[in-house]
Write an enzyme that holds these catalytic residues in place. Structure first.
Site, PDB file in Angstrom:
ATOM      1  N   ASP A  34      47.234  26.036  44.153  1.00  0.00           N
ATOM      2  CA  ASP A  34      48.062  24.917  43.729  1.00  0.00           C
ATOM      3  C   ASP A  34      49.504  25.347  44.034  1.00  0.00           C
ATOM      4  O   ASP A  34      49.803  26.534  44.172  1.00  0.00           O
ATOM      5  CB  ASP A  34      47.866  24.583  42.243  1.00  0.00           C
ATOM      6  CG  ASP A  34      48.412  23.184  41.914  1.00  0.00           C
ATOM      7  OD1 ASP A  34      49.190  22.642  42.731  1.00  0.00           O
ATOM      8  OD2 ASP A  34      48.061  22.639  40.852  1.00  0.00           O
TER       9      ASP A  34
HETATM   10  C1  BGC Z   1      49.839  19.668  41.469  1.00  0.00           C
HETATM   11  C2  BGC Z   1      48.798  19.430  42.551  1.00  0.00           C
HETATM   12  C3  BGC Z   1      49.467  18.901  43.787  1.00  0.00           C
HETATM   13  C4  BGC Z   1      50.528  19.881  44.237  1.00  0.00           C
HETATM   14  C5  BGC Z   1      51.271  19.441  45.473  1.00  0.00           C
HETATM   15  C6  BGC Z   1      50.996  20.514  41.966  1.00  0.00           C
HETATM   16  O1  BGC Z   1      52.016  20.554  41.039  1.00  0.00           O
HETATM   17  O2  BGC Z   1      49.245  20.305  40.363  1.00  0.00           O
HETATM   18  O3  BGC Z   1      47.829  18.546  42.101  1.00  0.00           O
HETATM   19  O4  BGC Z   1      48.513  18.680  44.789  1.00  0.00           O
HETATM   20  O5  BGC Z   1      51.481  20.031  43.194  1.00  0.00           O
HETATM   21  O6  BGC Z   1      52.084  18.377  45.194  1.00  0.00           O
END
Ligand code: BGC
Length: 755
Positions: A229
């Site tokens: 993530d």
């Molecule tokens: C979120 C993800 C997301 C990623 C990219 C993170 O903060 O938890 O779900 O895909 O950011 O934006």
């Protein structure tokens, strides 16, 4: 192109660079070798492609895209085909926007209704989650674009989201928090999986070899790349890579790339680990690049209509005493700012720059309806405004029927933080109260990502739960309110009467060490409310229609089976009302006499069928081992206890229409080491044990036989004898047998059992 051959031509530095992004959204491919950089974007309910300033919080601009209903809304469709279809449309949009991977679906379980990100997640139930996520993945990937199944794993709160430790026992992890991911991985082979921010039982997901390699790859057969993530990579990049976390996002963290290079150079990490990660990433990159469809164009108007259809198939009719569907020639008042400025998506990374948003008010205008309007509240505040309430009541009073649009605001529910209450803002509550006091025909439309409490439920005649319905929320709502579409959504989560009833309530925000203990175990959602027999506001699987359905003739193709057989279940469903409609037929399985603490029932099948008035269809389900099994930690495997199982065809988790029973025999030999302390029950669990024990008991006089002379034991005593016998250790059984037990019998028995 041969991936291994390419990787063999890459320098150490190039391989390390490939294992972290080039920037916020691009991968650093070896362009020297002719491989173009590729881009990834959020997901999951529309694409959020950022052209300029990038962020992972949905703050900066992104290209216009269709905003579809959020996961919490769409899951209520209980419709695999709809999920697949929406995936196909999203995959096409990715091809048009040159995106190699769409960052979704989000498949975490709704453990608590407080989770700020529940709007993005699908359900409290892992079976439903897994089935729907798998269909979505199939759809997107059919367009040669990958998905990123996220957030793996046990990421069920936003509070301290980047550091909290989810402390979950193994059985709960397997049955509740991993099962949805498992189904999606096994069935649909996602190209990528995104590891979560949090720790799981003390180890950050990004460093969690057990999750990322032992379970995900070795057990489930995942063969894509794992991406962190955004910002989830720990300070120990080498440990993450060794655990199976291939790609770090966002990039470029030069220090982390250097860690990888140094580790290979100084021999602390085998270069093969880096090669493997590079190969996994390149395989996915090339799968996309080799199958580009650059001619794809997005038809935004057509997609807007698709978003409308999905929303109308998903929203849930929770209450209707006959006030709905509304008549188009009635004098209707729309009350509440959400009728004009709808809340249709959630905040954070999933937030898309919607192509066009159509409100209910606007849709009513397009349909040529005469609708009066009063805002009733301002979105920016939770404080009631007396003048606005008065105006709203006046407008409502002058109409035949008032539709009040309320819900939860962005300020109360979003990625990044958790809700603190299930109540709507005070001004929304006050509006329902003010309108329902003066207008007996009041219908409430709720726009919210999760569930709420409804202290006003008895004061209104109808409730339509719109959830966050995407950019076409207005027309979809009207389709349902006026009966152009017959509601068919069913709740994918339980609505408790009070927040305090939720099973995770006591432990949800963790302790001072940032540990969140999942003490409620497998009893999440309806599994808990059912077991404890707690009244809920609306149960899991609940939703009304403008027609009625009758179930009959539940049949099983066998009455007895082994756990290796499959069971075919059929049930007839008839539309007994006056209009065409769709019914979600739910199949639950329970084992009333289980010796293990288990939920009363668990969803193991569902089918959505469309029926004309008077029409009847036979719905069929196939159940195999996993439908009956629980995760047994001593054998580290799924296990079907021998005994009777109840099969329930149901309209909701609380409305069982028909039941039937099947007797199942386990074929699993429990490999335990038997000792003199093993109980009769444990011994009887194994087929060998059963045979030996039966012989022993029959010949030994250890149990008083029914035919023996002597006092009548009576039912209570006989039961006591049976229980005590079952629970008795072998050593005691022998001791009680006295002289009738031949010397050395215990040892002989143990050697046979342990052979
Ligand atoms: C979120 C993800 C997301 C990623 C990219 C993170 O903060 O938890 O779900 O895909 O950011 O934006």
């Amino acid at each position: 192109m041969d991936v291994k051959a390419i990787v063999s031509q890459m320098t150490l530095e190039e391989k390390a660079a490939l294992c972290s992004g080039k920037d916020f959204w691009h991968l650093q491919t070896p362009e020297r070798l002719g491989i173009k950089p590729v881009m990834v974007s959020d997901g999951p309910c529309g694409i959020r492609k950022q052209a300029d300033a990038a962020d992972h919080l949905g703050l900066n601009a992104s290209v216009p895209a269709t905003s579809y209903p959020t996961g919490s809304c769409m899951a209520c469709s209980f419709d695999r085909a709809l999920f697949r279809e929406s995936g196909v449309t999203l995959g096409q949009a990715c091809q048009a926007e040159q995106l190699s991977v769409l960052l979704g679906p989000a498949a975490n379980i709704k453990r608590s209704p407080l989770c700020g990100r529940n709007f993005e997640y699908l359900s409290e139930d892992p079976y439903l989650t897994g089935e729907l996520a798998a269909s979505y993945i199939d759809g997107v990937q059919s367009q040669n674009v990958g998905v990123s199944l996220k957030h793996f794993a046990a990421n069920n709160q936003e509070y301290h989201r980047m550091s909290s430790d989810s402390v979950v026992d193994e059985r709960t992890l397997r049955e509740i928090y991993l099962a949805g991911f498992e189904t999606a991985v096994r069935k649909s082979k996602p190209w990528t999986v995104m590891c979560a921010y949090n720790r799981v039982n003390g180890t950050y997901a990004a460093e969690n070899k057990r999750l990322l390699t032992d379970i995900l790859r070795d057990e489930w057969g995942f063969d894509g790349y794992v991406v962190s993530d955004w910002g989830a990579t720990t300070a120990d990049r080498v440990k993450c890579l060794e655990a199976g976390m291939d790609l770090e996002m966002p990039g470029k963290n030069a220090a982390n790339d250097k860690q990888l290079v140094e580790a290979v150079k100084n021999g602390t990490m085998d270069e093969k680990v880096l090669d493997t990660a590079a190969e996994r990433i390149l395989t996915v990159v090339l799968r996309y690049l080799d199958n580009r469809k650059p001619e794809t164009v997005i038809d935004f108007e057509a997609d807007h209509e698709k978003a409308r259809k999905i929303a109308a198939e998903s929203m849930v009719l929770l209450k209707n005493d006959g006030v709905l569907p509304l008549k188009k020639d009635a004098k209707i008042a729309f009350i509440g700012e959400f009728a004009r400025t709808p809340r249709f998506q959630g905040g954070g990374s999933s937030n898309v720059n919607a192509y066009k948003v159509t409100s209910a008010l606007e849709a009513a205008g397009t349909m040529g309806l005469q609708v009066s309007f009063a805002p009733g509240y301002a979105i920016q505040t939770a404080e009631p405004d007396e003048a606005m309430l008065r105006e709203a009541a006046e407008t409502a009073k002058n109409a035949d029927v008032a539709v009040v649009f309320v819900g939860i605001t962005d300020a109360m529910e979003s990625e990044g933080f958790d809700r603190r209450t299930l109540s709507m803002p005070k001004n929304h509550e006050a509006l329902v109260e003010a309108v329902s006091k003066v207008q007996k025909n009041t219908v409430v439309v709720v726009m919210c990502g999760g569930c709420i409490t409804m202290p006003w439920l008895d004061d209104v005649r109808g409730v339509l739960y719109a959830y966050l319905g995407g950019e076409a929320v207005g027309p979809a709502t009207l389709d349902l309110l006026f009966g152009d579409v017959n509601p068919s959504g069913k709740l994918a989560e339980s609505f408790p009467k009070r927040l305090e009833d939720n099973p995770s309530y006591l432990y949800y925000f963790g302790d001072e060490q940032n540990r969140t203990e999942y003490r409620e175990g497998v009893f999440v959602g309806y599994r808990y409310y059912d077991k404890k027999n707690i009244d809920v506001l609306f149960p899991f699987g609940y939703g009304l229609s403008y027609t009625t359905f009758a179930y009959s003739d539940l049949k099983l193709d066998k009455a007895e089976m082994q756990d290796t057989d499959t069971l075919t279940v059929t049930v007839k469903v008839k539309n007994t009302g006056a209009v065409r409609g769709k019914e979600v037929v739910q199949l639950y399985v329970g084992m009333p006499e289980s010796r293990t603490l288990r939920p009363d029932k668990e969803l193991k099948g569902f089918e959505k069928v469309e029926l004309e008035p008077g029409e009847e269809k036979t719905v069929s389900f196939t159940l195999s081992k996993r439908a009956f099994a629980y995760y047994r930690t001593d054998i580290q495997d799924w296990y079907v206890e021998s005994g009777a199982y109840t099969i329930m065809a149901a309209k909701s988790s609380r409305e069982i229409a028909c039941t039937a029973s099947v007797q199942i025999t386990s074929t699993t030999e429990i490999k335990r080491v038997y000792t003199m302390d093993s109980t009769v029950e444990e011994i009887m669990e194994s087929p060998t044990g059963r045979a030996v024990m039966e012989k022993l008991v029959a010949g030994s006089g250890l149990v008083p036989s029914g035919e023996s002379e002597g006092p009548d034991l009576g039912a209570g005593t006989a039961h006591m004898m049976e229980v005590m016998m079952r629970e008795m250790p072998l050593r005691s059984l022998i001791a009680f047998g006295g002289d009738s037990v031949p010397e050395g019998l215990g040892e002989t028995l143990l050697s046979q059992l342990n052979a």
